[in-house]
Write an enzyme that holds these catalytic residues in place. Structure first.
Site, mmCIF file in Angstrom:
data_model
loop_
_atom_site.group_PDB
_atom_site.id
_atom_site.type_symbol
_atom_site.label_atom_id
_atom_site.label_comp_id
_atom_site.label_asym_id
_atom_site.label_seq_id
_atom_site.Cartn_x
_atom_site.Cartn_y
_atom_site.Cartn_z
ATOM 1 C CG HIS A 289 -11.257 1.001 0.142
ATOM 2 N ND1 HIS A 289 -11.288 -0.309 0.562
ATOM 3 C CD2 HIS A 289 -10.353 1.623 0.953
ATOM 4 C CE1 HIS A 289 -10.462 -0.471 1.570
ATOM 5 N NE2 HIS A 289 -9.862 0.680 1.826
ATOM 6 C CE LYS B 234 -3.978 -4.302 1.267
ATOM 7 N NZ LYS B 234 -4.734 -3.260 1.962
ATOM 8 C CB CYS C 186 -2.269 -2.856 5.220
ATOM 9 S SG CYS C 186 -3.968 -2.250 5.012
ATOM 10 C CG HIS D 118 -8.567 5.184 2.710
ATOM 11 N ND1 HIS D 118 -9.573 4.956 3.620
ATOM 12 C CD2 HIS D 118 -7.968 3.995 2.515
ATOM 13 C CE1 HIS D 118 -9.574 3.677 3.960
ATOM 14 N NE2 HIS D 118 -8.624 3.062 3.301
ATOM 15 C CG ASP E 237 -2.009 -1.085 1.156
ATOM 16 O OD1 ASP E 237 -1.993 -1.898 0.214
ATOM 17 O OD2 ASP E 237 -2.846 -1.143 2.081
ATOM 18 C CG HIS F 291 -14.866 0.104 1.298
ATOM 19 N ND1 HIS F 291 -14.320 -0.123 2.538
ATOM 20 C CD2 HIS F 291 -14.865 -1.082 0.645
ATOM 21 C CE1 HIS F 291 -13.994 -1.399 2.624
ATOM 22 N NE2 HIS F 291 -14.308 -1.999 1.495
ATOM 23 C CG ASP G 166 -6.565 0.037 1.207
ATOM 24 O OD1 ASP G 166 -6.857 -1.141 1.491
ATOM 25 O OD2 ASP G 166 -7.006 1.018 1.857
HETATM 26 C C1 VGL Z 1 -4.729 0.813 5.669
HETATM 27 C C2 VGL Z 1 -6.320 1.716 7.057
HETATM 28 C C3 VGL Z 1 -7.280 1.593 6.084
HETATM 29 C C4 VGL Z 1 -3.320 0.386 5.470
HETATM 30 C C5 VGL Z 1 -5.693 0.688 4.670
HETATM 31 O O1 VGL Z 1 -2.850 0.326 4.301
HETATM 32 O O2 VGL Z 1 -2.645 0.113 6.481
HETATM 33 N N1 VGL Z 1 -5.075 1.315 6.849
HETATM 34 N N2 VGL Z 1 -6.959 1.075 4.888
HETATM 35 ZN ZN ZN Z 2 -8.351 1.026 3.330
#
Ligand code: VGL
Ligand code: ZN
Length: 216
Positions: free
Chosen positions: A53, A111, A156, A86, A13, A57, A51
């Site tokens: 979404h 994901k 993550c 996000h 990510d 989401h 990430d």
């Molecule tokens: C993440 C919060 C929400 C991450 C992703 O990449 O750690 N944290 N979505």
């Molecule tokens: Zn996320």
């Protein structure tokens, strides 16, 4: 250190929304890019996650009237921390950081694309049932050990590390190539949980052979 054909780098990510100016800034997030690029250049296998979404989401606070980012709600699969909107599919915030040199990546795993289920982990969605396919890919490619880097240490990266261990992979956290959101000490807790799960730690320079800044 000498890397084996069974070693892979898993880059979690490294996206604009997790960097300064992004919707969910991870403090120090930009510092991970240089060591990650040095590692990408030398690993036999490189896998990148994103990430990804839907605009509505269910992990977004905006979906839950009266709730604010970082509140927790009960979802059918358990407690869910709510986030600012996000990494919405196809938006600049969801793009990989422009400084990340992901050209050598052989696989990009997206994901969190099911509207009603989050997925911190690169292996298993938050329902703890739906698999992303990553473990199967790793096995088919003969990968046994994963070096983890990217964002965020306490979400993550943590969940991906634990699921990798549960799936039988050796896991090494590259400690100078991760950064965390760190709510209420969550980075310290994440490091302890990973250690307990058998995740070892290394500095990126020990992999890439970059000179130790402390040496003469
Ligand atoms: C993440 C919060 C929400 C991450 C992703 O990449 O750690 N944290 N979505
Ligand atoms: Zn996320």
């Amino acid at each position: 250190m000498i890397l084996a054909q069974s070693d892979a780098l898993l880059v979690i990510d490294v996206q604009n929304d997790f960097l300064p100016g992004g919707a969910l800034n991870v403090p120090g997030g930009r510092n991970v890019i240089a060591p990650i690029n040095r590692m990408i250049a030398i690993f036999p296998h490189v896998i990148v996650t994103q990430d990804w979404h839907t605009p509505d989401h269910s992990s977004f606070a905006t979906r839950h009237p009266g709730k604010a980012p970082f509140d927790t709600v009960a979802m059918p699969y358990g407690p869910q921390i709510l986030w600012p909107d996000h990494c919405v599919q196809g938006t600049p915030g969801a793009d990989l950081a422009p400084g990340l040199d992901a050209r050598r990546a052989g696989l990009l795993i997206r994901k969190g694309h099911a509207p009603e289920v989050d997925s911190y982990s690169a292996f298993l969605e938050a329902d703890r049932t739906t698999r992303t396919g990553l473990a199967g890919y790793l096995r088919e490619r003969g990968i046994a050990r994963l070096f983890l880097c990217g964002l965020a240490t306490d979400f993550c990266v943590l969940w991906s590390a634990l699921d990798a261990r549960a799936d039988g992979f050796a896991v090494v956290l590259v400690e100078d190539a991760v950064a965390g959101i760190d709510r209420d000490g969550s980075v310290g807790r994440a490091l302890a949980i990973m250690e307990e799960a058998g995740v070892s730690r290394i500095a990126s320079g020990a992999i890439t052979g970059s000179p130790d800044p402390g040496s003469p």
